[in-house]
Design a protein around this motif. Structure first.
Motif, mmCIF file in Angstrom:
data_model
loop_
_atom_site.group_PDB
_atom_site.id
_atom_site.type_symbol
_atom_site.label_atom_id
_atom_site.label_comp_id
_atom_site.label_asym_id
_atom_site.label_seq_id
_atom_site.Cartn_x
_atom_site.Cartn_y
_atom_site.Cartn_z
ATOM 1 N N MET A 1 0.843 -1.182 0.000
ATOM 2 C CA MET A 1 0.000 0.000 0.000
ATOM 3 C C MET A 1 0.888 1.244 0.000
ATOM 4 S SD MET A 1 -2.741 1.282 2.904
ATOM 5 C CE MET A 1 -2.927 -0.383 3.473
ATOM 6 N N ILE A 2 0.777 2.058 -1.043
ATOM 7 C CA ILE A 2 1.603 3.258 -1.169
ATOM 8 C C ILE A 2 0.683 4.451 -1.400
ATOM 9 C CG2 ILE A 2 3.533 4.362 -2.357
ATOM 10 C CD1 ILE A 2 4.461 1.641 -3.268
ATOM 11 N N VAL A 3 0.843 5.481 -0.594
ATOM 12 C CA VAL A 3 -0.025 6.650 -0.687
ATOM 13 C C VAL A 3 0.802 7.905 -0.941
ATOM 14 C CG1 VAL A 3 -1.785 5.638 0.809
ATOM 15 C CG2 VAL A 3 0.031 7.033 1.811
ATOM 16 N N GLY A 4 0.117 8.935 -1.404
ATOM 17 C CA GLY A 4 0.775 10.217 -1.653
ATOM 18 C C GLY A 4 -0.229 11.343 -1.516
ATOM 19 N N ALA A 5 0.197 12.545 -1.853
ATOM 20 C CA ALA A 5 -0.683 13.709 -1.760
ATOM 21 C C ALA A 5 -0.299 14.721 -2.833
ATOM 22 C CB ALA A 5 -0.607 14.344 -0.376
ATOM 23 N N VAL A 6 -1.304 15.371 -3.369
ATOM 24 C CA VAL A 6 -1.072 16.406 -4.375
ATOM 25 C C VAL A 6 -1.548 17.744 -3.817
ATOM 26 C CG1 VAL A 6 -1.337 14.731 -6.248
ATOM 27 C CG2 VAL A 6 -3.311 16.081 -5.528
ATOM 28 N N ASP A 7 -0.951 18.806 -4.305
ATOM 29 C CA ASP A 7 -1.365 20.145 -3.890
ATOM 30 C C ASP A 7 -2.595 20.576 -4.670
ATOM 31 O OD1 ASP A 7 0.326 21.151 -1.818
ATOM 32 O OD2 ASP A 7 1.980 21.201 -3.257
ATOM 33 N N THR A 8 -3.555 21.164 -3.978
ATOM 34 C CA THR A 8 -4.740 21.745 -4.617
ATOM 35 C C THR A 8 -4.956 23.127 -4.002
ATOM 36 O OG1 THR A 8 -6.461 21.081 -3.034
ATOM 37 C CG2 THR A 8 -5.719 19.403 -4.625
ATOM 38 N N PRO A 9 -5.805 23.957 -4.613
ATOM 39 C CA PRO A 9 -6.087 25.278 -4.019
ATOM 40 C C PRO A 9 -6.658 25.198 -2.615
ATOM 41 C CG PRO A 9 -6.811 25.212 -6.307
ATOM 42 C CD PRO A 9 -6.419 23.804 -5.940
ATOM 43 N N ASP A 18 0.091 4.518 -8.025
ATOM 44 C CA ASP A 18 0.033 3.405 -8.974
ATOM 45 C C ASP A 18 1.417 3.247 -9.588
ATOM 46 O OD1 ASP A 18 -0.274 1.673 -11.108
ATOM 47 O OD2 ASP A 18 -2.200 2.506 -11.758
ATOM 48 N N PRO A 19 2.208 2.264 -9.149
ATOM 49 C CA PRO A 19 3.580 2.136 -9.658
ATOM 50 C C PRO A 19 3.644 1.782 -11.144
ATOM 51 C CG PRO A 19 3.005 0.260 -8.264
ATOM 52 C CD PRO A 19 1.894 1.248 -8.134
ATOM 53 N N ARG A 20 2.598 1.139 -11.671
ATOM 54 C CA ARG A 20 2.608 0.798 -13.097
ATOM 55 C C ARG A 20 2.550 2.050 -13.955
ATOM 56 N NH1 ARG A 20 -1.567 -0.972 -14.733
ATOM 57 N NH2 ARG A 20 -2.920 -0.636 -12.935
ATOM 58 N N ARG A 21 1.736 3.010 -13.540
ATOM 59 C CA ARG A 21 1.604 4.253 -14.305
ATOM 60 C C ARG A 21 2.505 5.368 -13.780
ATOM 61 N NH1 ARG A 21 -4.493 5.938 -14.706
ATOM 62 N NH2 ARG A 21 -4.621 5.166 -12.551
ATOM 63 N N THR A 57 -10.753 9.235 -8.105
ATOM 64 C CA THR A 57 -11.384 10.139 -9.067
ATOM 65 C C THR A 57 -11.048 9.810 -10.512
ATOM 66 O OG1 THR A 57 -9.511 11.681 -9.017
ATOM 67 C CG2 THR A 57 -11.271 12.017 -7.386
ATOM 68 N N GLY A 58 -9.992 9.051 -10.734
ATOM 69 C CA GLY A 58 -9.528 8.807 -12.101
ATOM 70 C C GLY A 58 -8.445 9.775 -12.523
ATOM 71 N N ASP A 59 -8.285 10.862 -11.767
ATOM 72 C CA ASP A 59 -7.215 11.818 -12.049
ATOM 73 C C ASP A 59 -5.908 11.287 -11.466
ATOM 74 O OD1 ASP A 59 -9.007 13.568 -13.255
ATOM 75 O OD2 ASP A 59 -9.451 14.582 -11.366
ATOM 76 N N CYS A 60 -4.900 11.120 -12.306
ATOM 77 C CA CYS A 60 -3.632 10.555 -11.862
ATOM 78 C C CYS A 60 -2.515 11.569 -12.112
ATOM 79 C CB CYS A 60 -3.350 9.248 -12.601
ATOM 80 S SG CYS A 60 -2.533 7.988 -11.591
ATOM 81 N N LEU A 269 10.724 2.701 -3.099
ATOM 82 C CA LEU A 269 10.000 3.939 -3.357
ATOM 83 C C LEU A 269 10.618 4.686 -4.539
ATOM 84 C CD1 LEU A 269 9.566 5.350 0.262
ATOM 85 C CD2 LEU A 269 7.819 4.265 -1.144
ATOM 86 N N PRO A 270 9.817 5.439 -5.284
ATOM 87 C CA PRO A 270 10.397 6.312 -6.303
ATOM 88 C C PRO A 270 11.230 7.396 -5.636
ATOM 89 C CG PRO A 270 8.065 6.793 -6.018
ATOM 90 C CD PRO A 270 8.350 5.568 -5.203
ATOM 91 N N PRO A 271 12.233 7.943 -6.320
ATOM 92 C CA PRO A 271 13.133 8.915 -5.688
ATOM 93 C C PRO A 271 12.474 10.251 -5.387
ATOM 94 C CG PRO A 271 13.645 8.687 -8.029
ATOM 95 C CD PRO A 271 12.637 7.621 -7.709
ATOM 96 N N LEU A 272 12.911 10.829 -4.272
ATOM 97 C CA LEU A 272 12.534 12.190 -3.889
ATOM 98 C C LEU A 272 13.526 13.141 -4.547
ATOM 99 C CD1 LEU A 272 11.125 14.328 -1.989
ATOM 100 C CD2 LEU A 272 12.834 13.686 -0.266
ATOM 101 N N ARG A 273 13.029 14.122 -5.283
ATOM 102 C CA ARG A 273 13.916 15.053 -5.985
ATOM 103 C C ARG A 273 13.571 16.494 -5.611
ATOM 104 N NH1 ARG A 273 12.730 11.479 -10.584
ATOM 105 N NH2 ARG A 273 14.546 10.163 -10.989
ATOM 106 N N ASN A 274 14.619 17.282 -5.378
ATOM 107 C CA ASN A 274 14.457 18.705 -5.076
ATOM 108 C C ASN A 274 15.648 19.470 -5.619
ATOM 109 O OD1 ASN A 274 13.268 17.095 -2.530
ATOM 110 N ND2 ASN A 274 12.039 18.921 -2.877
ATOM 111 N N GLN A 275 15.406 20.689 -6.055
ATOM 112 C CA GLN A 275 16.485 21.553 -6.534
ATOM 113 C C GLN A 275 16.805 22.609 -5.485
ATOM 114 O OE1 GLN A 275 15.987 24.543 -9.836
ATOM 115 N NE2 GLN A 275 17.489 23.242 -10.866
ATOM 116 N N ILE A 276 18.093 22.927 -5.372
ATOM 117 C CA ILE A 276 18.555 23.944 -4.425
ATOM 118 C C ILE A 276 18.462 25.315 -5.094
ATOM 119 C CG2 ILE A 276 20.400 24.654 -2.897
ATOM 120 C CD1 ILE A 276 19.206 21.789 -2.431
#
Length: 283
Positions: A1-9, A18-21, A57-60, A269-276
């Motif tokens: 089970m892998i969860v995440g979060a997206v930013d919304t207004p 979904d690791p396949r997509r 929701t179907g939004d990925c 897990l997929p990599p965490l990426r950030n720019q300085i």
């Protein structure tokens, strides 16, 4: 089970990875609110996962987008000197230490790490970050292990000058100095933490690598010790320490520069990426 979060207004919105997509499929907003958002989710992740999976929701949203942290803690904590070799390279005693990390320092995947003028020697520390799923205080090692809900990747950005002049919490607590994500794995047993590894890459070059077997104490043991000092609540997170290879210990030291690409990889897990990003007068 892998969860995440997206930013919304309206703020972060939970989703299931979904690791396949390679994307986070968001849940209906009312379901996100019904489970108490990210913080409420970690009270009972296994119990509410089915509800989440039935309300997609179907939004990925792919990992090519900026994301919110997959956690929303009341408190964030850090463990220092958990890897013997890192303690050695820093000239410190091989004894774990704890510090608080302001939740205002947290940021998500692909969001910039903004270095303010007060930070003259910013350094990288790639880490495994664990997520608490049960309220504990004075927990035994076994109880602490059972209280761990999951894990994610994190970068405990640290200003070495402030670390010497002030406190660890201040040196590691500047805004955006705590990237976490991009997603979090929910575990069934603390045994799943055994053998986890973390790797840090700077501009594509591997600069750090360590595994839980290299730690001075196990993750459940460090959580147990921390619970003797502070009450840990569901959703709280613990940065479990960094392996050797930090920039400060290099000769000459290699601090973070404007435009650097930082990547933290944790097993599975997929990599965490950030720019300085530095202000123009610092570049």
């Amino acid at each position: 089970m892998i969860v995440g979060a997206v930013d919304t207004p309206l703020g972060p919105l939970m989703g299931i990875y979904d690791p396949r997509r390679g994307c986070i499929e968001t849940v209906e907003g009312w379901v996100h609110n019904a489970v108490g958002g990210l913080r409420g989710f970690y009270f009972n992740p296994h119990g509410v996962y089915d509800k989440l999976s039935k309300s997609l929701t179907g939004d990925c949203v792919t990992l090519d987008n900026k994301l919110a942290p997959p956690v929303s803690p009341v408190s964030a904590w850090g463990v220092g000197r958990s890897y013997a070799e890192h303690a050695r390279e820093m000239g410190m005693s091989k004894q774990i230490a704890f510090f608080s990390k302001p939740v205002t320092s947290l940021t998500g995947h692909l969001n910039p790490v903004v270095v303010p003028p007060v930070s003259e020697k910013p350094d990288y520390e790639g880490e495994i970050v664990i997520i608490i799923g049960k309220r504990i205080k004075n927990a035994s090692t076994a109880e602490a292990g059972k209280a761990i809900a999951g894990y994610t990747a994190g970068a405990d950005i640290t200003d070495r000058l402030l670390q010497d002049m002030m406190s660890w919490s201040m040196a590691k607590g500047l805004d955006t100095y705590g990237p976490v994500g991009p997603v979090a794995t929910i575990i069934d047993s603390p045994d799943e933490l055994d053998g986890l590894c973390v790797e840090t890459r700077l501009n594509g070059e591997k600069v750090q690598r360590g595994c839980t077997g290299d730690m001075i104490v196990s993750i459940p043991d460090m959580v147990s010790r921390l619970s003797a000092l502070a009450t840990l609540r569901p959703g709280d997170i613990v940065f479990t320490g960094t392996p050797p290879g930090v920039g400060h210990a290099r000769k000459p030291p290699r601090y973070l520069r404007h435009g650097d690409e930082l990547e933290v990889r944790v097993s599975g897990l997929p990599p965490l990426r950030n720019q300085i990003v530095k202000t123009p007068d610092q570049q």
